[in-house]
Design an enzyme around this catalytic site. Structure first.
Site, PDB file in Angstrom:
ATOM      1  N   ARG A  66      63.344  27.184  39.019  1.00  0.00           N
ATOM      2  CA  ARG A  66      62.840  28.506  38.675  1.00  0.00           C
ATOM      3  C   ARG A  66      63.923  29.403  38.063  1.00  0.00           C
ATOM      4  O   ARG A  66      63.661  30.169  37.132  1.00  0.00           O
ATOM      5  CB  ARG A  66      62.263  29.166  39.939  1.00  0.00           C
ATOM      6  N   TYR A  70      63.974  31.509  34.493  1.00  0.00           N
ATOM      7  CA  TYR A  70      64.291  32.931  34.348  1.00  0.00           C
ATOM      8  C   TYR A  70      65.358  33.139  33.277  1.00  0.00           C
ATOM      9  O   TYR A  70      65.303  34.091  32.496  1.00  0.00           O
ATOM     10  CB  TYR A  70      64.787  33.502  35.679  1.00  0.00           C
ATOM     11  N   TYR A  92      53.903  41.536  35.656  1.00  0.00           N
ATOM     12  CA  TYR A  92      52.815  41.857  36.597  1.00  0.00           C
ATOM     13  C   TYR A  92      53.390  42.586  37.803  1.00  0.00           C
ATOM     14  O   TYR A  92      54.476  42.266  38.300  1.00  0.00           O
ATOM     15  CB  TYR A  92      52.130  40.571  37.035  1.00  0.00           C
TER      16      TYR A  92
END
Length: 264
Positions: A66, A70, A92
């Site tokens: 992850r 990023y 979001y």
């Protein structure tokens, strides 16, 4: 729109109705819009506000860590900033809460001499305070990510509100778990040392749309490991008891117990 080269905004939890006027204007007036918003409707919504809108979600790769994803997002954002464009990146929820690339992009842009700002959005914590009637001013509020809470043995006060995020993915740091991790059991065992297994907590999931209801499910800690959870599930644990009063400090402030009772 500000003259900043990079503006990062949040949609709020209910993206269609939580978007602030400030965030909307930043999106509409940008030279380039990038976004990370889940849902099939996100593309048409963003394009209706700015026809340069481009999703960063395709950068996610289940075989990639992850943090590497990023990094790819930050580089894509900076690619347009370095071209001299006014770039608005939309995330979001709140763009500064559980959003690593937003902070990294702002830091990198500023190091390279660009002006970069972030505008807040309505977060899941804001929704939790409203839905559960929790006032963090009454007895303080502590907030931890679940995996961090365990591996760093975070100290906490059981006389205050306790919020633990991402309890459905304890120990899963990659984009996809490579093995079965019984992190929820470990978390439960750790909490039970302080609160006991019969202490009642609340599993909370903020409603993503006005027509939906937030999930508010009361569960004793002993039943927590058997409860259905998803990645956005949050655990709210109410105080175990009222904190004792320090009489010396009370007197030094010229207050009485009655004053404290009136205040809270």
């Amino acid at each position: 729109m500000t003259n900043a080269a990079l503006v990062i905004v949040g949609t709020g939890v209910q993206a269609g109705v939580h978007l602030s006027i400030q965030a909307r204007e930043s999106i509409c007036l940008a030279d380039k819009v990038l976004y990370v918003i889940p849902g099939d409707w996100a593309e048409s919504w963003m394009l209706s506000l700015n026809d340069t809108a481009e999703s960063l979600i395709p950068l996610y790769n289940q075989n990639q860590h992850r943090l590497d994803t990023y990094g790819d997002m930050v580089e894509r954002i900076m690619h347009f900033v370095r071209q001299g464009l006014q770039v608005c990146t939309v995330f979001y929820g709140h763009p500064g809460v559980f959003v690593t690339p937003s902070h990294e992009a702002i830091a990198l842009a500023r190091r390279e001499g660009f002006t970069a700002v972030m505008y807040p959005g309505i977060s899941a914590e804001d929704c939790l305070f409203a839905d559960l009637g929790v006032d963090p001013a009454t007895c303080g509020c502590q907030s931890f990510e679940a995996t961090d809470f365990l591996v760093r043995r975070r100290r906490f006060d059981p006389h205050s509100h306790l919020i633990i995020w991402q309890i459905g993915v304890v120990g899963h740091l990659g984009s996809k778990a490579t093995q079965e991790i019984n992190g929820l059991r470990l978390l439960t065992d750790e909490l039970a040392k302080t609160y006991g297994l019969d202490h009642v907590a609340i599993i909370y999931e903020a409603a993503p749309h006005p027509r939906y209801q937030s999930r508010i499910e009361r569960v004793s800690l002993k039943n927590l490991p058997k409860t259905r959870l998803i990645s956005i599930s949050t655990l709210y644990i109410p105080p175990k008891a009222i904190a004792p009063i320090d009489e010396t400090q009370l007197a030094a402030l010229g207050l009485t117990r009655a004053d404290i009772t009136k205040k809270w």
